[in-house]
Design a protein around this motif. Sequence first.
Motif, mmCIF file in Angstrom:
data_model
loop_
_atom_site.group_PDB
_atom_site.id
_atom_site.type_symbol
_atom_site.label_atom_id
_atom_site.label_comp_id
_atom_site.label_asym_id
_atom_site.label_seq_id
_atom_site.Cartn_x
_atom_site.Cartn_y
_atom_site.Cartn_z
ATOM 1 N N PRO A 44 3.429 20.860 1.126
ATOM 2 C CA PRO A 44 2.911 19.783 1.213
ATOM 3 C C PRO A 44 2.047 19.783 3.531
ATOM 4 O O PRO A 44 2.160 20.748 3.409
ATOM 5 N N PHE A 45 0.964 18.965 3.154
ATOM 6 C CA PHE A 45 1.008 19.246 5.148
ATOM 7 C C PHE A 45 0.673 17.465 5.042
ATOM 8 O O PHE A 45 0.616 16.092 4.304
ATOM 9 N N ASP A 46 0.707 17.531 6.025
ATOM 10 C CA ASP A 46 0.766 15.588 7.087
ATOM 11 C C ASP A 46 0.273 15.115 7.732
ATOM 12 O O ASP A 46 -0.436 16.525 8.408
ATOM 13 N N VAL A 47 -0.800 13.633 7.052
ATOM 14 C CA VAL A 47 -1.797 13.439 8.088
ATOM 15 C C VAL A 47 -1.777 12.597 8.554
ATOM 16 O O VAL A 47 -1.326 11.467 7.915
ATOM 17 N N GLY A 48 -2.487 11.760 9.555
ATOM 18 C CA GLY A 48 -2.811 10.720 10.319
ATOM 19 C C GLY A 48 -1.775 10.816 11.402
ATOM 20 O O GLY A 48 -1.033 11.640 11.760
ATOM 21 N N PRO A 49 -1.789 9.257 12.311
ATOM 22 C CA PRO A 49 -2.070 7.715 10.841
ATOM 23 C C PRO A 49 -3.370 7.889 11.622
ATOM 24 O O PRO A 49 -4.173 8.466 12.870
ATOM 25 N N TYR A 50 -4.316 6.773 10.987
ATOM 26 C CA TYR A 50 -5.701 5.796 11.003
ATOM 27 C C TYR A 50 -5.651 5.078 11.257
ATOM 28 O O TYR A 50 -5.039 3.883 9.846
ATOM 29 N N GLU A 51 -6.254 4.490 11.667
ATOM 30 C CA GLU A 51 -6.125 2.542 11.374
ATOM 31 C C GLU A 51 -7.642 2.448 10.329
ATOM 32 O O GLU A 51 -8.221 2.552 9.723
ATOM 33 N N LEU A 52 -6.760 1.415 9.760
ATOM 34 C CA LEU A 52 -6.974 0.563 8.272
ATOM 35 C C LEU A 52 -7.527 -1.000 8.871
ATOM 36 O O LEU A 52 -6.992 -1.475 10.059
ATOM 37 N N SER A 53 -9.210 -1.194 8.690
ATOM 38 C CA SER A 53 -9.575 -2.534 9.130
ATOM 39 C C SER A 53 -9.171 -3.443 8.659
ATOM 40 O O SER A 53 -8.393 -3.414 7.148
ATOM 41 N N GLU A 54 -9.186 -4.829 8.805
ATOM 42 C CA GLU A 54 -9.187 -6.025 7.931
ATOM 43 C C GLU A 54 -9.812 -5.929 6.591
ATOM 44 O O GLU A 54 -8.973 -6.430 5.801
ATOM 45 N N ASP A 55 -11.044 -5.710 6.560
ATOM 46 C CA ASP A 55 -11.460 -5.539 4.951
ATOM 47 C C ASP A 55 -11.193 -4.178 4.601
ATOM 48 O O ASP A 55 -11.501 -4.132 3.126
ATOM 49 N N MET A 62 0.783 -0.582 -0.249
ATOM 50 C CA MET A 62 0.036 -0.141 -0.135
ATOM 51 C C MET A 62 0.954 1.483 -0.100
ATOM 52 O O MET A 62 0.122 1.969 -0.392
ATOM 53 N N ASP A 63 1.927 0.902 0.552
ATOM 54 C CA ASP A 63 2.411 2.332 0.620
ATOM 55 C C ASP A 63 3.069 2.695 -0.960
ATOM 56 O O ASP A 63 3.327 2.162 -1.324
ATOM 57 N N GLY A 64 3.621 4.450 -0.717
ATOM 58 C CA GLY A 64 4.038 4.329 -1.847
ATOM 59 C C GLY A 64 3.007 5.782 -2.693
ATOM 60 O O GLY A 64 2.293 7.012 -1.604
ATOM 61 N N SER A 106 0.212 -1.336 13.858
ATOM 62 C CA SER A 106 0.009 -0.276 15.395
ATOM 63 C C SER A 106 -1.409 -1.337 16.156
ATOM 64 O O SER A 106 -2.374 -1.641 15.342
ATOM 65 N N ASP A 107 -1.335 -1.620 16.930
ATOM 66 C CA ASP A 107 -1.865 -2.550 17.881
ATOM 67 C C ASP A 107 -2.583 -3.112 17.651
ATOM 68 O O ASP A 107 -3.922 -4.153 17.002
ATOM 69 N N GLY A 108 -1.671 -4.604 16.967
ATOM 70 C CA GLY A 108 -2.132 -5.679 16.572
ATOM 71 C C GLY A 108 -2.652 -5.580 14.530
ATOM 72 O O GLY A 108 -3.286 -6.635 14.191
ATOM 73 N N GLY A 109 -2.637 -4.252 14.162
ATOM 74 C CA GLY A 109 -3.700 -4.148 12.789
ATOM 75 C C GLY A 109 -2.229 -3.218 12.416
ATOM 76 O O GLY A 109 -1.254 -3.115 12.201
ATOM 77 N N LEU A 110 -3.135 -2.211 11.465
ATOM 78 C CA LEU A 110 -2.275 -1.368 10.043
ATOM 79 C C LEU A 110 -2.624 -0.729 10.129
ATOM 80 O O LEU A 110 -4.269 -0.022 10.187
ATOM 81 N N SER A 111 -2.225 1.098 10.215
ATOM 82 C CA SER A 111 -2.912 1.759 10.143
ATOM 83 C C SER A 111 -1.602 2.792 8.673
ATOM 84 O O SER A 111 -0.817 2.324 8.782
#
Length: 155
Positions: free
Chosen positions: A55-66, A1-3, A30-35
Amino acid sequence: MDGDFFFNLSVYLDPQAPIVFVASLTTEASDGGLSFSMTFQPLESADRRTPTGSPFDVGPYELSEDGTFTAELPTIVVPGNANPFSGSELEATITLAGTLCAPADFVCGDVTGTAARPVQLDLRGSTFAMDRITDPSSYPAAVINCKKDPARPLP
């Protein structure tokens, strides 16, 4: 997903004229998942290629399993030459509710929130779409939603 992704924010008032960014996305465990976090670089609306403003930075945000996520962005300011509607500086607070589509090359979803200037506006009904940039010298065609409807071509 990175890029790097070609990010198109399509406001419901004129959905085929998106506000365009290059979004650099990075993931982390993060916490057993991905952000994920993103850095947004606004692009000029005249050519959808030339960086403008900071440019501006945002996050981190949790990504659910689905592959779904909700990203409540802080208030952002976009330079006037990146605003295809009025050419005026744009200030907005938005939330992206999206889905990462396999194979992690396309992300899309809905936009809610408010614009504070140049006019106050509820952004409900707006959308976003992100296509992976595979060649930095040639961005993907601008699409405005999960159906990959094309943006209006540049003059």
